[in-house]
Design an enzyme around this catalytic site. Structure first.
Site, PDB file in Angstrom:
ATOM      1  N   SER A  77       0.816  -1.199   0.000  1.00  0.00           N
ATOM      2  CA  SER A  77       0.000   0.000   0.000  1.00  0.00           C
ATOM      3  C   SER A  77       0.867   1.275   0.000  1.00  0.00           C
ATOM      4  O   SER A  77       0.492   2.291  -0.573  1.00  0.00           O
ATOM      5  CB  SER A  77      -0.998  -0.084   1.164  1.00  0.00           C
ATOM      6  OG  SER A  77      -1.132   1.114   1.811  1.00  0.00           O
ATOM      7  N   HIS A 148      -7.207  15.246  12.492  1.00  0.00           N
ATOM      8  CA  HIS A 148      -6.002  14.555  12.034  1.00  0.00           C
ATOM      9  C   HIS A 148      -4.757  15.338  12.412  1.00  0.00           C
ATOM     10  O   HIS A 148      -4.663  16.525  12.101  1.00  0.00           O
ATOM     11  CB  HIS A 148      -6.003  14.391  10.509  1.00  0.00           C
ATOM     12  CG  HIS A 148      -6.999  13.380  10.022  1.00  0.00           C
ATOM     13  ND1 HIS A 148      -6.999  12.893   8.743  1.00  0.00           N
ATOM     14  CD2 HIS A 148      -8.011  12.755  10.647  1.00  0.00           C
ATOM     15  CE1 HIS A 148      -7.988  12.017   8.593  1.00  0.00           C
ATOM     16  NE2 HIS A 148      -8.619  11.928   9.745  1.00  0.00           N
ATOM     17  N   GLU A 167       0.576   9.473  11.740  1.00  0.00           N
ATOM     18  CA  GLU A 167      -0.729  10.124  11.579  1.00  0.00           C
ATOM     19  C   GLU A 167      -1.617   9.710  12.747  1.00  0.00           C
ATOM     20  O   GLU A 167      -1.835   8.519  12.969  1.00  0.00           O
ATOM     21  CB  GLU A 167      -1.382   9.718  10.255  1.00  0.00           C
ATOM     22  CG  GLU A 167      -2.755  10.385  10.081  1.00  0.00           C
ATOM     23  CD  GLU A 167      -3.428  10.030   8.746  1.00  0.00           C
ATOM     24  OE1 GLU A 167      -3.110  10.681   7.739  1.00  0.00           O
ATOM     25  OE2 GLU A 167      -4.248   9.103   8.737  1.00  0.00           O
ATOM     26  N   ALA A 179     -17.659   6.726  10.209  1.00  0.00           N
ATOM     27  CA  ALA A 179     -16.524   6.524   9.292  1.00  0.00           C
ATOM     28  C   ALA A 179     -16.352   5.050   8.927  1.00  0.00           C
ATOM     29  O   ALA A 179     -16.024   4.737   7.774  1.00  0.00           O
ATOM     30  CB  ALA A 179     -15.240   7.065   9.923  1.00  0.00           C
ATOM     31  N   GLU A 182     -19.148   4.192   6.434  1.00  0.00           N
ATOM     32  CA  GLU A 182     -18.902   4.854   5.146  1.00  0.00           C
ATOM     33  C   GLU A 182     -17.756   4.173   4.392  1.00  0.00           C
ATOM     34  O   GLU A 182     -17.802   4.023   3.174  1.00  0.00           O
ATOM     35  CB  GLU A 182     -18.599   6.336   5.394  1.00  0.00           C
ATOM     36  CG  GLU A 182     -18.609   7.191   4.141  1.00  0.00           C
ATOM     37  CD  GLU A 182     -17.237   7.397   3.557  1.00  0.00           C
ATOM     38  OE1 GLU A 182     -17.155   8.038   2.507  1.00  0.00           O
ATOM     39  OE2 GLU A 182     -16.233   6.910   4.131  1.00  0.00           O
TER      40      GLU A 182
HETATM   41  P1  GTP Z   1      -4.758   9.916   1.645  1.00  0.00           P
HETATM   42  O1  GTP Z   1      -4.014   9.975   0.360  1.00  0.00           O
HETATM   43  O2  GTP Z   1      -5.880   8.918   1.634  1.00  0.00           O
HETATM   44  O3  GTP Z   1      -3.854   9.732   2.836  1.00  0.00           O
HETATM   45  O4  GTP Z   1      -5.459  11.341   1.792  1.00  0.00           O
HETATM   46  P2  GTP Z   1      -4.865  12.670   2.407  1.00  0.00           P
HETATM   47  O5  GTP Z   1      -3.392  12.591   2.532  1.00  0.00           O
HETATM   48  O6  GTP Z   1      -5.485  13.826   1.685  1.00  0.00           O
HETATM   49  O7  GTP Z   1      -5.381  12.629   3.902  1.00  0.00           O
HETATM   50  P3  GTP Z   1      -6.833  12.764   4.503  1.00  0.00           P
HETATM   51  O8  GTP Z   1      -6.653  13.612   5.685  1.00  0.00           O
HETATM   52  O9  GTP Z   1      -7.855  13.174   3.490  1.00  0.00           O
HETATM   53  O10 GTP Z   1      -7.229  11.273   4.919  1.00  0.00           O
HETATM   54  C1  GTP Z   1      -6.388  10.451   5.634  1.00  0.00           C
HETATM   55  C2  GTP Z   1      -7.171   9.301   6.249  1.00  0.00           C
HETATM   56  O11 GTP Z   1      -8.377   9.778   6.874  1.00  0.00           O
HETATM   57  C3  GTP Z   1      -7.665   8.255   5.285  1.00  0.00           C
HETATM   58  O12 GTP Z   1      -6.681   7.302   5.035  1.00  0.00           O
HETATM   59  C4  GTP Z   1      -8.849   7.662   6.062  1.00  0.00           C
HETATM   60  O13 GTP Z   1      -8.415   6.799   7.097  1.00  0.00           O
HETATM   61  C5  GTP Z   1      -9.430   8.885   6.712  1.00  0.00           C
HETATM   62  N1  GTP Z   1     -10.463   9.526   5.863  1.00  0.00           N
HETATM   63  C6  GTP Z   1     -10.343  10.671   5.172  1.00  0.00           C
HETATM   64  N2  GTP Z   1     -11.471  10.973   4.513  1.00  0.00           N
HETATM   65  C7  GTP Z   1     -12.358   9.997   4.792  1.00  0.00           C
HETATM   66  C8  GTP Z   1     -13.727   9.742   4.409  1.00  0.00           C
HETATM   67  O14 GTP Z   1     -14.365  10.482   3.673  1.00  0.00           O
HETATM   68  N3  GTP Z   1     -14.304   8.606   4.909  1.00  0.00           N
HETATM   69  C9  GTP Z   1     -13.645   7.751   5.751  1.00  0.00           C
HETATM   70  N4  GTP Z   1     -14.295   6.663   6.183  1.00  0.00           N
HETATM   71  N5  GTP Z   1     -12.359   7.960   6.122  1.00  0.00           N
HETATM   72  C10 GTP Z   1     -11.718   9.060   5.655  1.00  0.00           C
HETATM   73 MG    MG Z   2      -2.954  10.865   4.344  1.00  0.00          MG
END
Ligand code: GTP
Ligand code: MG
Length: 231
Positions: A77, A148, A167, A179, A182
């Protein structure tokens, strides 16, 4: 640290030439060692949270933390994300760009606990806050709510200190419930959630927010009431 050709004696010294089995083996070792640092970082953060939980419980007779989960991104991943985001494929680039290899999720009872835990972590001397995204004040369009933090923590290894990003997601039980459902729906539809389901999900997020607000208000009432002790 970066990807380096294996320096076996009979290697072509120019570094060019075909990749040998030894090269691949060395790269694999380097990558696994790199990933191990993130596992240690999770252990450091988890210990910190467990200490806060136990300490809080003993001094305030109250436990703001419902449960803690952690996950280490799989090598597959990590590489998939590097490819998807078109980052250079080397260890230095992975270290600088992929900040969610180590993930810790803290689920709290009440909204106010989230800020409290955030402050207790961010205030620690060996923790550096690299990034903060408040999806509670600014809920995502899907309805996703969570706080976050990307923090950096020193990991003391046999070869030296590695400042490692983790994180941390902090949310209430209601936000976590939403969450996880979803997430399942999102995967089931491979990211293409039908509009009517998406509308229902957003409504459910509103309900979760209302529940959190009501629970917070109840919590305050109880806190500000004198507790009669049974005789
Ligand atoms: P990634 O490339 O996925 O890491 O996105 P990002 O770097 O823009 O970070 P972001 O803060 O959007 O999301 C990081 C993590 O938050 C994800 O891997 C999920 O665990 C969680 N997350 C963010 N958005 C959602 C959402 O719409 N639904 C759910 N279930 N989890 C979310
Ligand atoms: Mg992220």
């Amino acid at each position: 640290r970066s990807w380096q050709p294996a320096s076996s004696a009979d290697n072509d010294s120019s570094g060019s030439g075909p990749i040998t089995v030894d090269d691949v083996r060395a790269l694999r070792e380097q990558f696994l060692d790199f990933m191990l640092g993130y596992k240690f970082a999770i252990e450091e953060i988890t210990t910190k949270i467990n200490i806060l939980r136990e300490d809080f419980n003993s001094t305030h007779e109250y436990n703001p933390i419902e449960h803690v989960r952690s996950r280490l991104k799989t090598p597959e991943s990590v590489l998939e994300k590097v490819r998807r985001k078109k980052y250079p494929m080397n260890l230095a680039s992975i270290r600088d760009n992929i900040l969610d290899i180590a993930g810790v999720r803290v689920v709290c009872s009440f909204r106010s606990d989230i800020t409290e835990i955030r402050n207790m972590l961010v205030g620690q001397e060996d923790i550096t806050l690299l990034e903060e995204r408040d999806y509670i004040t600014h809920r995502k369009p899907t309805g996703y709510q969570s706080l976050h933090l990307i923090v950096s923590i020193p990991v003391f290894r046999s070869q030296g200190t590695e400042h490692t990003p983790v994180e941390i997601q902090i949310r209430t039980i209601a936000m976590d419930f939403w969450a996880s459902l979803e997430h399942k729906i999102y995967y089931k539809y491979r990211g293409e959630v039908p509009a009517n389901l998406q509308t229902d999900l957003t409504r459910a997020a509103d309900v979760a927010t209302q529940l959190d607000e009501q629970m917070e208000a109840l919590h305050r009432q109880v806190e500000h009431t004198a507790h009669p002790r049974p005789a």
